[in-house]
Write a protein that holds these residues in place. Structure first.
Motif, short mmCIF file in Angstrom:
data_model
loop_
_atom_site.label_atom_id
_atom_site.label_comp_id
_atom_site.label_asym_id
_atom_site.label_seq_id
_atom_site.Cartn_x
_atom_site.Cartn_y
_atom_site.Cartn_z
N SER A 1 52.98 4.15 -8.77
CA SER A 1 53.12 5.32 -7.71
C SER A 1 51.75 5.27 -7.24
O SER A 1 50.63 5.17 -7.56
N ALA A 2 51.89 5.97 -5.97
CA ALA A 2 50.56 6.34 -5.24
C ALA A 2 49.73 7.38 -6.20
O ALA A 2 50.32 7.99 -7.08
N THR A 3 48.44 7.04 -6.06
CA THR A 3 47.49 8.16 -6.85
C THR A 3 47.77 9.28 -6.49
O THR A 3 48.05 9.89 -5.38
N PRO A 4 47.76 10.15 -7.44
CA PRO A 4 48.23 11.69 -7.21
C PRO A 4 46.68 12.49 -6.98
O PRO A 4 46.70 13.55 -6.66
N PHE B 1 48.48 5.00 -11.27
CA PHE B 1 49.31 5.88 -12.07
C PHE B 1 50.82 5.20 -12.05
O PHE B 1 51.40 5.15 -10.94
N GLU B 2 51.37 5.23 -13.30
CA GLU B 2 52.85 4.61 -13.42
C GLU B 2 53.64 5.58 -13.82
O GLU B 2 53.18 6.40 -14.71
N GLY B 3 54.76 5.58 -13.33
CA GLY B 3 55.81 6.59 -13.94
C GLY B 3 55.20 8.21 -13.45
O GLY B 3 55.94 9.12 -14.08
N TRP B 4 54.83 8.53 -12.33
CA TRP B 4 54.00 9.68 -12.05
C TRP B 4 55.18 10.33 -11.33
O TRP B 4 55.02 11.60 -10.76
N LYS B 5 56.30 9.91 -10.94
CA LYS B 5 57.53 10.55 -10.54
C LYS B 5 58.57 10.88 -11.21
O LYS B 5 59.18 9.98 -11.55
N THR B 6 59.07 12.23 -11.43
CA THR B 6 60.34 12.14 -12.65
C THR B 6 61.37 12.72 -11.67
O THR B 6 62.54 12.57 -12.32
N PRO C 1 53.67 9.02 -18.99
CA PRO C 1 53.49 10.47 -18.92
C PRO C 1 54.68 11.20 -19.30
O PRO C 1 55.75 10.73 -19.15
N SER C 2 54.52 12.25 -19.93
CA SER C 2 55.55 13.21 -20.34
C SER C 2 55.22 14.63 -20.09
O SER C 2 54.13 14.89 -20.43
#
Length: 218
Positions: free
Chosen positions: A48-51, A73-78, A146-147
């Motif tokens: 995902s794009a860097t936050p 950043f991977e998996g940064w959108k839930t 991330p969680s």
């Protein structure tokens, strides 16, 4: 954050200080108990794009990094807007530390914007470790798994992993890069508590980290 192979005594002291100040003297297990639900993510990793890009409003500081310092950043959108807002600011807090290290500045605006309390103290001490050794960072850090656990509208817990196998310490005066061989300690597990402030920013108030944690090592 780069957390490997500064001079050994300094690195151990800095990491121990960060862990103890963040969790009131407890180790990794203690933090897990305190921050409910801070387990490993669901394993769905999509780039995902860097936050870290400033998102307008709230007077967000510039977190632009030098060209030789990169983050993914991977998996940064839930898909959950509330959780995504927490993750975005959790990611920015990581970038804020890298920016402060790159600048060699414990007063970097990003630190006081994204950290408060024990987490701010620990982050400032970590940045000071690099300053004391005339060092900075170079290379790429990958954040993944991330969680997020929400507790009402203003509190949250975040767990995430950092892969530092392609990130290295660089000494300013000589330009020397310590390209040490990756090890299990190159994979760092972070546990953080975040609180939403009056500006709507999710500020990190407590953070603990552990290199070589089973949650992150492939």
């Amino acid at each position: 954050m780069k957390r490997r192979t500064l001079p050994v005594a300094v690195a151990l002291a800095a990491t121990t200080t960060l862990l103890l100040t963040a969790c009131g003297g407890g180790g990794e297990a203690g933090v897990k108990d305190e921050i409910a639900g801070a387990d490993k993510g669901n394993g769905t990793l999509s780039a995902s794009a860097t936050p870290s890009t400033p998102a307008g409003g709230a007077g967000r500081p510039d977190l632009t990094l030098p060209n030789d310092v990169k983050e993914t950043f991977e998996g940064w959108k839930t898909g959950d807007p509330a959780k995504d807002a927490v993750l975005a600011d959790a990611g920015r807090s990581m970038t804020a530390v890298n920016r402060a290290i790159s600048d060699g500045d414990v007063n970097s605006p990003g630190l006081t914007y994204y950290f408060e309390g024990k987490a701010l103290v620990g982050s400032v001490k970590w940045v000071q470790t690099f300053i004391d050794n005339d060092a900075t960072v170079t290379g790429t850090t990958r954040y993944y798994a991330p969680s997020v656990t929400l507790s009402g509208d203003t509190s949250a817990a975040v767990a995430l992993c950092a892969d530092e196998t392609k990130a290295f310490n660089k000494y300013r005066k000589t330009g020397k890069v310590d390209r040490d061989a990756p090890s299990d300690d190159s994979y760092v597990y972070f546990l953080s508590r975040l609180e939403r402030n009056a500006k709507g920013v999710w500020v990190t108030t407590e953070v603990a980290s552990k290199g070589g944690s089973a949650q992150c090592v492939p």
